[in-house]
Design a protein around this motif. Structure first.
Motif, PDB file in Angstrom:
ATOM      1  N   SER A  55       0.825  -1.584   0.014  1.00 20.33           N
ATOM      2  CA  SER A  55      -0.270  -0.056  -0.217  1.00 20.33           C
ATOM      3  C   SER A  55       1.102   1.247   0.497  1.00 20.33           C
ATOM      4  O   SER A  55       1.826   1.354   0.560  1.00 20.33           O
ATOM      5  N   LEU A  56       0.156   2.096  -0.713  1.00 19.84           N
ATOM      6  CA  LEU A  56       0.862   3.770  -0.663  1.00 19.84           C
ATOM      7  C   LEU A  56       0.430   5.133  -1.130  1.00 19.84           C
ATOM      8  O   LEU A  56      -0.890   4.373  -1.248  1.00 19.84           O
ATOM      9  N   TRP A  57       0.542   6.556  -1.000  1.00 24.78           N
ATOM     10  CA  TRP A  57       0.312   7.127  -1.415  1.00 24.78           C
ATOM     11  C   TRP A  57       1.082   7.693  -2.630  1.00 24.78           C
ATOM     12  O   TRP A  57       2.400   7.518  -2.375  1.00 24.78           O
ATOM     13  N   VAL A  58       0.159   7.613  -3.752  1.00 27.79           N
ATOM     14  CA  VAL A  58       1.035   8.599  -4.956  1.00 27.79           C
ATOM     15  C   VAL A  58       0.584   9.589  -5.037  1.00 27.79           C
ATOM     16  O   VAL A  58      -1.219   9.821  -5.273  1.00 27.79           O
ATOM     17  N   ARG A  59       1.027  10.320  -5.581  1.00 31.49           N
ATOM     18  CA  ARG A  59       0.793  11.643  -6.461  1.00 31.49           C
ATOM     19  C   ARG A  59       1.455  12.025  -8.019  1.00 31.49           C
ATOM     20  O   ARG A  59       2.484  11.730  -7.916  1.00 31.49           O
ATOM     21  N   ALA A  60       1.176  12.276  -8.966  1.00 27.58           N
ATOM     22  CA  ALA A  60       1.380  12.757 -10.390  1.00 27.58           C
ATOM     23  C   ALA A  60       1.443  13.567 -10.640  1.00 27.58           C
ATOM     24  O   ALA A  60      -0.044  14.163 -10.950  1.00 27.58           O
ATOM     25  N   ARG A  61       2.113  14.085 -11.141  1.00 27.90           N
ATOM     26  CA  ARG A  61       1.768  15.434 -12.322  1.00 27.90           C
ATOM     27  C   ARG A  61       2.705  15.163 -13.786  1.00 27.90           C
ATOM     28  O   ARG A  61       3.876  15.200 -13.925  1.00 27.90           O
ATOM     29  N   LYS A  78       7.808 -11.754 -10.346  1.00 28.27           N
ATOM     30  CA  LYS A  78       7.711 -10.141 -10.373  1.00 28.27           C
ATOM     31  C   LYS A  78       5.420  -9.639  -9.828  1.00 28.27           C
ATOM     32  O   LYS A  78       4.493 -10.664 -10.153  1.00 28.27           O
ATOM     33  N   GLY A  79       5.877  -8.673  -9.059  1.00 25.83           N
ATOM     34  CA  GLY A  79       4.248  -7.460  -9.038  1.00 25.83           C
ATOM     35  C   GLY A  79       3.853  -6.700  -9.448  1.00 25.83           C
ATOM     36  O   GLY A  79       5.756  -5.859  -9.823  1.00 25.83           O
ATOM     37  N   GLU A  80       3.155  -5.971  -9.786  1.00 31.10           N
ATOM     38  CA  GLU A  80       3.780  -4.303 -10.191  1.00 31.10           C
ATOM     39  C   GLU A  80       2.092  -3.911  -9.944  1.00 31.10           C
ATOM     40  O   GLU A  80       1.050  -4.242  -9.713  1.00 31.10           O
ATOM     41  N   MET A  81       2.413  -2.376  -9.465  1.00 32.28           N
ATOM     42  CA  MET A  81       1.145  -1.114  -9.576  1.00 32.28           C
ATOM     43  C   MET A  81       1.727  -0.525 -10.649  1.00 32.28           C
ATOM     44  O   MET A  81       2.419   0.371 -11.253  1.00 32.28           O
ATOM     45  N   GLY A  82       0.109   0.080 -10.348  1.00 34.96           N
ATOM     46  CA  GLY A  82       0.306   1.410 -11.888  1.00 34.96           C
ATOM     47  C   GLY A  82      -0.471   0.664 -12.895  1.00 34.96           C
ATOM     48  O   GLY A  82      -1.328  -0.292 -12.522  1.00 34.96           O
ATOM     49  N   PRO A  83      -0.165   1.441 -14.902  1.00 33.88           N
ATOM     50  CA  PRO A  83       0.847   2.897 -14.769  1.00 33.88           C
ATOM     51  C   PRO A  83       0.371   3.880 -13.673  1.00 33.88           C
ATOM     52  O   PRO A  83      -1.182   3.489 -13.514  1.00 33.88           O
ATOM     53  N   TRP A  84       1.099   4.462 -13.227  1.00 31.41           N
ATOM     54  CA  TRP A  84       0.599   5.859 -12.768  1.00 31.41           C
ATOM     55  C   TRP A  84       0.895   7.044 -13.626  1.00 31.41           C
ATOM     56  O   TRP A  84       2.188   7.440 -13.618  1.00 31.41           O
ATOM     57  N   VAL A  85      -0.132   7.156 -14.717  1.00 30.89           N
ATOM     58  CA  VAL A  85       0.442   8.595 -15.574  1.00 30.89           C
ATOM     59  C   VAL A  85      -0.757   9.119 -15.657  1.00 30.89           C
ATOM     60  O   VAL A  85      -2.128   9.598 -14.848  1.00 30.89           O
ATOM     61  N   GLY A  86      -0.246  10.848 -15.827  1.00 27.78           N
ATOM     62  CA  GLY A  86      -2.118  11.842 -15.895  1.00 27.78           C
ATOM     63  C   GLY A  86      -0.810  12.643 -14.682  1.00 27.78           C
ATOM     64  O   GLY A  86       0.348  12.340 -13.843  1.00 27.78           O
ATOM     65  N   SER A  87      -1.775  13.593 -14.078  1.00 29.12           N
ATOM     66  CA  SER A  87      -1.547  14.606 -13.363  1.00 29.12           C
ATOM     67  C   SER A  87      -2.872  13.944 -12.609  1.00 29.12           C
ATOM     68  O   SER A  87      -4.299  13.418 -13.389  1.00 29.12           O
ATOM     69  N   PHE A  88      -2.299  13.358 -11.349  1.00 30.20           N
ATOM     70  CA  PHE A  88      -3.682  14.012  -9.958  1.00 30.20           C
ATOM     71  C   PHE A  88      -3.244  14.035  -8.641  1.00 30.20           C
ATOM     72  O   PHE A  88      -2.258  14.172  -8.421  1.00 30.20           O
ATOM     73  N   GLU A  89      -3.606  14.363  -7.816  1.00 28.42           N
ATOM     74  CA  GLU A  89      -3.522  14.415  -6.254  1.00 28.42           C
ATOM     75  C   GLU A  89      -3.378  13.391  -5.216  1.00 28.42           C
ATOM     76  O   GLU A  89      -3.504  12.105  -6.017  1.00 28.42           O
ATOM     77  N   TRP A  90      -3.424  13.219  -4.461  1.00 32.26           N
ATOM     78  CA  TRP A  90      -2.395  12.087  -3.299  1.00 32.26           C
ATOM     79  C   TRP A  90      -3.715  10.782  -3.614  1.00 32.26           C
ATOM     80  O   TRP A  90      -5.216  11.461  -3.222  1.00 32.26           O
ATOM     81  N   THR A  91      -3.497   9.901  -3.859  1.00 35.90           N
ATOM     82  CA  THR A  91      -4.526   8.668  -4.011  1.00 35.90           C
ATOM     83  C   THR A  91      -3.687   7.933  -2.914  1.00 35.90           C
ATOM     84  O   THR A  91      -2.264   7.251  -3.230  1.00 35.90           O
ATOM     85  N   ARG A  92      -4.907   7.098  -2.496  1.00 39.97           N
ATOM     86  CA  ARG A  92      -4.108   5.614  -1.358  1.00 39.97           C
ATOM     87  C   ARG A  92      -4.346   4.618  -2.237  1.00 39.97           C
ATOM     88  O   ARG A  92      -5.293   4.318  -3.080  1.00 39.97           O
ATOM     89  N   LEU A 137       6.299  12.353  -9.974  1.00 43.31           N
ATOM     90  CA  LEU A 137       5.444  10.338  -8.741  1.00 43.31           C
ATOM     91  C   LEU A 137       6.078  11.567  -7.096  1.00 43.31           C
ATOM     92  O   LEU A 137       8.051  11.286  -6.938  1.00 43.31           O
ATOM     93  N   ALA A 138       5.454  11.965  -6.604  1.00 41.09           N
ATOM     94  CA  ALA A 138       5.429  11.579  -5.066  1.00 41.09           C
ATOM     95  C   ALA A 138       4.843  10.568  -4.395  1.00 41.09           C
ATOM     96  O   ALA A 138       4.052  10.603  -4.765  1.00 41.09           O
ATOM     97  N   PHE A 139       5.780  10.507  -3.532  1.00 37.95           N
ATOM     98  CA  PHE A 139       5.314   8.976  -3.013  1.00 37.95           C
ATOM     99  C   PHE A 139       5.553   9.330  -0.939  1.00 37.95           C
ATOM    100  O   PHE A 139       6.627   9.473  -1.053  1.00 37.95           O
ATOM    101  N   ASP A 140       4.819   8.100  -0.605  1.00 38.51           N
ATOM    102  CA  ASP A 140       4.418   8.771   0.723  1.00 38.51           C
ATOM    103  C   ASP A 140       3.950   7.195   1.889  1.00 38.51           C
ATOM    104  O   ASP A 140       2.393   6.998   0.942  1.00 38.51           O
ATOM    105  N   ALA A 141       4.076   7.010   2.558  1.00 41.18           N
ATOM    106  CA  ALA A 141       3.457   6.130   3.110  1.00 41.18           C
ATOM    107  C   ALA A 141       3.618   4.040   2.649  1.00 41.18           C
ATOM    108  O   ALA A 141       2.607   3.799   2.544  1.00 41.18           O
ATOM    109  N   ALA A 180       3.993   0.735   2.255  1.00 38.35           N
ATOM    110  CA  ALA A 180       4.335  -0.212   3.167  1.00 38.35           C
ATOM    111  C   ALA A 180       3.966  -1.893   2.508  1.00 38.35           C
ATOM    112  O   ALA A 180       3.380  -1.663   1.358  1.00 38.35           O
ATOM    113  N   VAL A 181       4.439  -2.653   2.755  1.00 42.91           N
ATOM    114  CA  VAL A 181       4.626  -4.393   2.949  1.00 42.91           C
ATOM    115  C   VAL A 181       3.816  -4.642   4.128  1.00 42.91           C
ATOM    116  O   VAL A 181       4.593  -4.937   4.674  1.00 42.91           O
TER     117      VAL A 181
END
Ligand code: SAH
Length: 408
Positions: free
Chosen positions: A322-328, A356-370, A397-401, A403-404
């Motif tokens: 789990s994580l928080w991500v923001r994209a610009r 392998k495991g993956e999360m995303g793709p995180w593309v475009g622009s969006f505010e903080w999302t869990r 991309l900005a990341f916070d929190a 966790a695994v």
């Protein structure tokens, strides 16, 4: 990690042989030289390596000669590769960084602990007078010795044994480089370093280490912490002296909220292999005040942060990430493989990738999302490397929190 796939196409070395295409030795040599040139520009210089002689040597030493045939096509990517016996050859950036920090001089006599493939010894041999290198696993030591002989390195001596004891017959050494990780610096190595000499060692726990540069003054080591890193553990005496046990049925990340930054003000503790990633401070951060910002303007260029942890796939069937991500303005790079996101690569007991495991793709622009995702763990998994970043894509991309945890 996925950029690996995208760069494979351009890297014919090794594949020629596999496909049975006849290429003259000279063509292969030329391809290897071009691949090394690219590696030095893209992965070493842009990541901060500046010592002219070290760069020259990294352009010259044929890394593909030091890896098994099955890995040769990957030899000039900046990544660790399995070399058999559950061991790995270090990524070129790490080799270049450690070499540069040793401040190699033409008159130096250097001791290396952890011969592995012999590649680091060869790089040193080009820069110093004599290299003494110790490998604990006989099959690796013998193979490295043969490779070094075949390539004409006459100023390297390989010994099979526990590097914990050093090599007293040839002490004192001007420099000592340890390429496996002990929990503490072995005392015999301190004694065998000459006064004023330098020693570089990844010290720490099994999956959490710090690369230290030591200088010996008045018989004692003065320490400079360079950066978080990840090496295979030092076996033998060092292993039996370990005091911190690791529970690989409870995998977790450290400093997933990026609040701790004790080594460098702009880089988080616990995360390694940072490329174009820096800490930022914002009141509105999802956890605490700090976050990690990863930014890239050039498609294909590395922009990431990594963290490794142990995991016993036979007892932990799935992870919740789990994580928080923001994209610009985040965008894919040159191909589908270069996708901003998270990659979790699992390794088996031989340190070969097994899933392998993956999360995303995180593309475009969006505010903080869990974001959260359940990722299946291969039964043979014993270790994992988690990478967050643009993977060759561009934007921010900005990341916070981050966790695994074992999934419920
Ligand atoms: N320098 C190597 C990378 C080696 S990986 C290269 O350029 O390829 C670390 C190596 O250290 C492994 O080969 C491992 O077997 C070896 N090793 C681990 N513990 C050791 C010890 N106590 N003494 C000597 N070698 C050791």
């Amino acid at each position: 990690m996925s950029r690996t796939a995208s760069r494979l196409g351009s890297l014919l070395l090794g594949t020629c042989c596999l496909l049975g295409i006849r290429a003259t030795a000279q063509t292969l040599e030329e391809q290897a030289r071009a691949a090394r040139q690219r590696m030095v520009e893209q992965d070493l210089i842009s990541a901060g390596i500046s010592h002219p002689r070290v760069l020259e040597v990294m352009r010259a030493v044929p890394r593909h000669e030091f890896v098994p045939a099955s890995q040769q096509r990957l030899a000039y990517l900046d990544m660790a590769l399995p070399i058999g016996s559950s061991q790995t050859i270090s990524p070129p950036f790490v080799v270049a960084l450690m070499t540069e920090k040793l401040d190699p001089q033409p008159t130096d006599r250097v001791l290396e602990i952890g011969t592995g493939s012999g590649y680091q010894a060869a790089v040193l041999a080009e820069l110093v007078a004599e290299v003494y290198t110790i490998e604990i696993l006989p099959e690796l030591g013998k193979r490295a010795d043969a490779t070094l002989q075949r390539l004409g390195y006459r100023n390297v001596q390989v010994k099979i044994g526990d590097g914990y004891e050093g090599w007293p017959e040839h002490a004192p050494f001007d420099k000592i480089i340890v390429t496996c990780s002990p929990e503490q610096v072995p005392q015999p190595l301190v004694e065998q370093l000459r006064e004023g000499g330098r020693m570089i060692v990844p010290v720490g726990e099994r999956y959490q280490q710090t690369l230290y540069l030591f200088t010996k003054r008045n018989g004692k080591l003065q320490a400079t912490a360079l950066e978080p890193t990840m090496f295979v553990p030092m076996l033998g005496e060092a292993e039996s002296q370990r005091s911190v046990a690791y529970d690989d049925t409870r995998p977790a990340l450290v400093n997933g909220g990026f609040e701790a930054a004790t080594l460098h003000a702009d880089r988080p503790d616990g995360w390694y292999y940072l490329r174009q990633a820096r800490l930022a401070e914002e009141e509105g951060a999802p956890e605490g005040t700090k976050l990690l910002v990863i930014r890239n303007g050039q498609p294909g260029r590395q922009a990431q942060a990594l963290q490794a942890f142990g995991i016993d796939g036979s007892r932990v069937p799935a992870l919740e990430v789990s994580l928080w991500v923001r994209a610009r303005r985040a965008q894919r790079g040159r191909s589908e493989a270069e996708t901003p996101g998270l990659a979790l690569v699992f390794f088996d007991e031989h340190r070969a990738p097994c899933g392998k495991g993956e999360m995303g793709p995180w593309v475009g622009s969006f505010e903080w999302t869990r974001k959260r995702k359940r990722i299946a763990v291969p039964e043979s998994a014993r270790m994992a490397v988690l990478a967050i970043g643009l993977a060759g894509g561009t934007g921010e991309l900005a990341f916070d929190a981050v966790a695994v945890a074992p999934a419920e």
